[in-house]
Design a protein around this motif. Sequence first.
Motif, PDB file in Angstrom:
ATOM      1  N   GLU A 365       0.821  -1.212   0.000  1.00  0.00           N
ATOM      2  CA  GLU A 365       0.000   0.000   0.000  1.00  0.00           C
ATOM      3  C   GLU A 365       0.856   1.263   0.000  1.00  0.00           C
ATOM      4  N   PHE A 366       2.136   1.114   0.374  1.00  0.00           N
ATOM      5  CA  PHE A 366       3.006   2.276   0.536  1.00  0.00           C
ATOM      6  C   PHE A 366       4.072   2.380  -0.556  1.00  0.00           C
ATOM      7  N   GLU A 367       3.864   1.675  -1.647  1.00  0.00           N
ATOM      8  CA  GLU A 367       4.797   1.803  -2.767  1.00  0.00           C
ATOM      9  C   GLU A 367       4.763   3.231  -3.291  1.00  0.00           C
ATOM     10  N   LEU A 368       5.928   3.718  -3.666  1.00  0.00           N
ATOM     11  CA  LEU A 368       6.088   5.128  -4.021  1.00  0.00           C
ATOM     12  C   LEU A 368       5.129   5.559  -5.127  1.00  0.00           C
ATOM     13  N   GLU A 369       4.902   4.706  -6.080  1.00  0.00           N
ATOM     14  CA  GLU A 369       4.006   5.041  -7.192  1.00  0.00           C
ATOM     15  C   GLU A 369       2.602   5.380  -6.678  1.00  0.00           C
ATOM     16  N   ASN A 370       2.123   4.596  -5.714  1.00  0.00           N
ATOM     17  CA  ASN A 370       0.791   4.839  -5.154  1.00  0.00           C
ATOM     18  C   ASN A 370       0.749   6.133  -4.349  1.00  0.00           C
ATOM     19  N   LEU A 371       1.784   6.372  -3.538  1.00  0.00           N
ATOM     20  CA  LEU A 371       1.811   7.572  -2.706  1.00  0.00           C
ATOM     21  C   LEU A 371       1.970   8.833  -3.557  1.00  0.00           C
ATOM     22  N   ASN A 372       2.827   8.766  -4.575  1.00  0.00           N
ATOM     23  CA  ASN A 372       3.021   9.932  -5.451  1.00  0.00           C
ATOM     24  C   ASN A 372       1.744  10.294  -6.187  1.00  0.00           C
ATOM     25  N   PHE A 373       0.983   9.286  -6.578  1.00  0.00           N
ATOM     26  CA  PHE A 373      -0.285   9.542  -7.270  1.00  0.00           C
ATOM     27  C   PHE A 373      -1.227  10.339  -6.368  1.00  0.00           C
ATOM     28  N   LYS A 374      -1.328   9.927  -5.102  1.00  0.00           N
ATOM     29  CA  LYS A 374      -2.188  10.636  -4.152  1.00  0.00           C
ATOM     30  C   LYS A 374      -1.717  12.071  -3.936  1.00  0.00           C
ATOM     31  N   ARG A 375      -0.395  12.219  -3.713  1.00  0.00           N
ATOM     32  CA  ARG A 375       0.147  13.553  -3.435  1.00  0.00           C
ATOM     33  C   ARG A 375       0.000  14.472  -4.633  1.00  0.00           C
ATOM     34  N   ASN A 376       0.379  13.986  -5.803  1.00  0.00           N
ATOM     35  CA  ASN A 376       0.340  14.834  -6.990  1.00  0.00           C
ATOM     36  C   ASN A 376      -1.075  15.290  -7.319  1.00  0.00           C
ATOM     37  N   ARG A 377      -2.040  14.435  -7.046  1.00  0.00           N
ATOM     38  CA  ARG A 377      -3.431  14.792  -7.322  1.00  0.00           C
ATOM     39  C   ARG A 377      -3.871  15.973  -6.459  1.00  0.00           C
ATOM     40  N   ILE A 378      -3.542  15.943  -5.166  1.00  0.00           N
ATOM     41  CA  ILE A 378      -3.965  17.036  -4.291  1.00  0.00           C
ATOM     42  C   ILE A 378      -3.082  18.270  -4.493  1.00  0.00           C
ATOM     43  N   TYR A 379      -1.776  18.072  -4.804  1.00  0.00           N
ATOM     44  CA  TYR A 379      -0.902  19.208  -5.102  1.00  0.00           C
ATOM     45  C   TYR A 379      -1.445  20.001  -6.295  1.00  0.00           C
ATOM     46  N   LYS A 380      -1.874  19.281  -7.312  1.00  0.00           N
ATOM     47  CA  LYS A 380      -2.371  19.958  -8.529  1.00  0.00           C
ATOM     48  C   LYS A 380      -3.676  20.703  -8.260  1.00  0.00           C
ATOM     49  N   LYS A 381      -4.509  20.146  -7.412  1.00  0.00           N
ATOM     50  CA  LYS A 381      -5.743  20.856  -7.030  1.00  0.00           C
ATOM     51  C   LYS A 381      -5.395  22.155  -6.311  1.00  0.00           C
ATOM     52  N   TYR A 382      -4.416  22.073  -5.424  1.00  0.00           N
ATOM     53  CA  TYR A 382      -3.957  23.250  -4.685  1.00  0.00           C
ATOM     54  C   TYR A 382      -3.405  24.305  -5.644  1.00  0.00           C
TER      55      TYR A 382
END
Length: 394
Positions: A365-382
């Motif tokens: 669940e903590f593989e970098l690809e999964n975490l980056n997807f979550k972060r990048n999605r909210i970063y872009k909204k911001y």
Amino acid sequence: MIGLFSFDGPMYKDINGIYCNTTLTNEMFSRYFEVVDELVVLIRTLPLDKTYIEANMQKVDLNNMKIIEIPNLNTVKGFLIERNEYSKIIEQYVGKSDLIFARMPSIISDLTIKYSLKQKKKYFVEVGGCAWDAHWNHGLLGKIIAPYVYLKAKSGIKKSDYASYVTEKWLQKRYPSNGINTFASNVYLNKVDNHVLQSRLKKINDVDCKKLKIGTTAAVNVKYKGQEYIIEAISILNKCGYDFTYELVGGGSPDYLKKIAHKFGVEDKVTFKGLLSKNEVINWLDTIDLYAQPSKQEGLPRALIEALSRGCPAIGSNTAGIPELLENSVRFNKGDVNVICEILKKMDNPSLSNNAIINFNKSKEFELENLNFKRNRIYKKYKQAVVSIKETYE
């Protein structure tokens, strides 16, 4: 776009003036360049009396990133004297920034949030731990200011426009945000390899469960990491015919824990490995039989997740986000040495194998690809929200 990152850190500066760290690395800071062109880092900075290579740290030297050194504002001097001077500096950089990332808990980030609100700027909080726990477990001064920093953090996080938590539930419940939020650990795991699990299961098949090698990765000079409870537990069990050993990886002076080992008569069973590089930690994890996370305070421990990714059977306290990672049967209330002993006595080869499989699968669940997807999605909204505001006023 100009980004601002604030945190108490610390960041380190080696004998040659080179910034370095083990967790606040180029890899970590690179994530912000998905949405900014420049990054200013406001962070408590401490000197090293050696090179970053000698200290087993990574150089921090990204292009277009500027580090602004802030003293320790958690001390009496920092709180009463230096705070005013550096508040002005923080206010200036908040004014110059477009995207503001305040990592919590942190006195510097509390001030960053204060001036973001004052200037009516949207800000993003990264909640990595509990402000109350972080201060309450740090002596008399920490206990005095714990209520203040807890309320400041709770208020700042609640008013945030965007938030990222390292836990899935625990920190969100204690420090809710009214803004858009997600959860993503700060661990860095590449895609986990099933061969790792197969090697672990083979190792477990050959292990003598009365002679387990236990390990913990954490600073050895802070008492809230709880290594002393594992030391006491193995001293009790070794008197009953077991032959457990305990290896501790982490920086800081081991003097306190050496005294604990001496007190319980297990000096020859406790080994201090010092600070290891990331690759050295991975190789070391493959040599231990059981990982322990006995912390009295945490967010979501990266070290534990890394251990899970190597298929390590693990035990841990019921602190903070640890129950989100480990099964109930391998958890204990913080400081409960008797339960630690009971858990260790029940360990056999089948239970270790089952625990290894569960942990390895959890780590995916903590593989970098999964975490980056979550972060990048909210970063872009911001970023989109900030750009829209700027366009409105242009």
